[in-house]
Design a protein around this motif. Structure first.
Motif, mmCIF file in Angstrom:
data_model
loop_
_atom_site.group_PDB
_atom_site.id
_atom_site.type_symbol
_atom_site.label_atom_id
_atom_site.label_comp_id
_atom_site.label_asym_id
_atom_site.label_seq_id
_atom_site.Cartn_x
_atom_site.Cartn_y
_atom_site.Cartn_z
ATOM 1 N N ASN A 230 -3.661 1.512 -1.651
ATOM 2 C CA ASN A 230 -5.001 1.401 -2.212
ATOM 3 C C ASN A 230 -5.265 0.007 -2.798
ATOM 4 O OD1 ASN A 230 -6.430 4.008 -1.941
ATOM 5 N ND2 ASN A 230 -4.654 4.795 -3.091
ATOM 6 N N ALA A 231 -4.317 -0.906 -2.609
ATOM 7 C CA ALA A 231 -4.460 -2.249 -3.168
ATOM 8 C C ALA A 231 -5.408 -3.112 -2.334
ATOM 9 C CB ALA A 231 -3.098 -2.920 -3.263
ATOM 10 N N THR A 232 -5.672 -2.698 -1.090
ATOM 11 C CA THR A 232 -6.564 -3.471 -0.222
ATOM 12 C C THR A 232 -7.723 -2.599 0.221
ATOM 13 O OG1 THR A 232 -5.391 -2.873 1.810
ATOM 14 C CG2 THR A 232 -4.601 -4.813 0.622
ATOM 15 N N SER A 233 -8.813 -3.248 0.625
ATOM 16 C CA SER A 233 -9.974 -2.502 1.108
ATOM 17 C C SER A 233 -9.663 -1.783 2.410
ATOM 18 C CB SER A 233 -11.158 -3.462 1.302
ATOM 19 O OG SER A 233 -10.828 -4.489 2.228
ATOM 20 N N GLU A 234 -8.825 -2.394 3.260
ATOM 21 C CA GLU A 234 -8.442 -1.737 4.518
ATOM 22 C C GLU A 234 -7.630 -0.467 4.234
ATOM 23 O OE1 GLU A 234 -7.920 -4.894 3.775
ATOM 24 O OE2 GLU A 234 -9.203 -6.009 5.182
#
Length: 252
Positions: A230-234
């Motif tokens: 969940n650390a990136t938008s992807e």
């Protein structure tokens, strides 16, 4: 004269009741000796016939000698082992057949995905639990909403056709979100959002008259079963999804 009369009356009434049991004992002993003598001279074939006759007389024609002797314990265990092995082989055969069936269903779904150019929105995989169809949330829902967009209802309808199987299988529809807290008056948590997305999608699917609602169930897992970081938008985009799990018949 009086004393003599009393003596005669006393002698005439001597108690002889003890003779009856004594005679019975003698009769039983005589019968016992006769049987013992007979058993000492009778051959085996006659003894067998006599035993059968006694059994039939005592138990209405079905005596203990009519039944075979109990099976030895090692033979009984061997039979149990063979039956257990056969059951295990039948189960493994059924599981192999069901796996092939799920693979055929997967090919059908993959053909639909390729034909409609949805490879970036839909995905399938065979797992230990069954055949899993993953639907990205942007295929069906607007951000923060649990209502399937009108323009995407036809996609849900087409997916429902892919779920028509013979024989039918249990299907679990589950909703998932990322870990970004939701902020709208309709839902207090991502958990609620995930549950309602699963239910909304399932309602559209079950408008298909060829599907039996008894085979369907819905779940919501919120952000607690991520498939990416969940650390990136992807990663968050991958975590926002609806999953359709088709269970194998052998697991029911």
């Amino acid at each position: 004269m009086s004393k003599r009369r009393k003596k005669e009356q006393h002698e005439e009434h001597i108690d002889e009741s003890w003779l009856i049991p004594y005679a019975d004992i003698l009769t039983l002993l005589l019968a016992l000796f006769i049987v013992l003598f007979s058993m000492s001279t009778i051959d085996a074939q006659k003894l067998e016939k006599m035993s059968q006759a006694f059994n039939q007389a005592l138990s209405g024609g079905t005596g203990i000698l009519d039944y075979p002797s109990p099976m030895p314990e090692d033979e009984a265990q061997a039979i149990d082992d063979i039956e257990g092995q056969e059951d295990s082989e039948d189960k493994e055969k059924a599981e192999r057949i069901e796996k092939l069936e799920l693979e055929n269903i997967q090919k059908k779904v993959n053909a639909y995905i390729a034909e409609n150019k949805l490879t970036d929105k839909l995905d399938t995989s065979l797992t230990d639990e069954g055949l899993l169809l993953t639907i990205r949330d942007n295929v069906l829902f607007a951000s923060g909403s649990a209502d399937v967009r009108p323009e995407d209802v036809h996609t849900a309808d087409e997916i429902s056709e892919l779920l028509v199987m013979s024989p039918p299988r249990n299907i679990i529809i589950s909703g998932h979100t990322d870990n970004v807290p939701i902020s709208n008056p309709r839902f207090e948590s991502n958990w609620e959002l995930s549950v309602m997305r699963a239910i909304s999608f399932m309602k559209i699917v079950l408008k298909n008259d060829k599907l039996d609602p008894a085979w369907f169930s819905a779940k919501g897992f919120g952000e607690f079963q991520p498939v990416a970081s969940n650390a990136t938008s992807e990663g968050r985009a991958k975590n926002r999804r609806v999953e359709v799990l088709i269970l194998p018949i052998t697991s029911e």
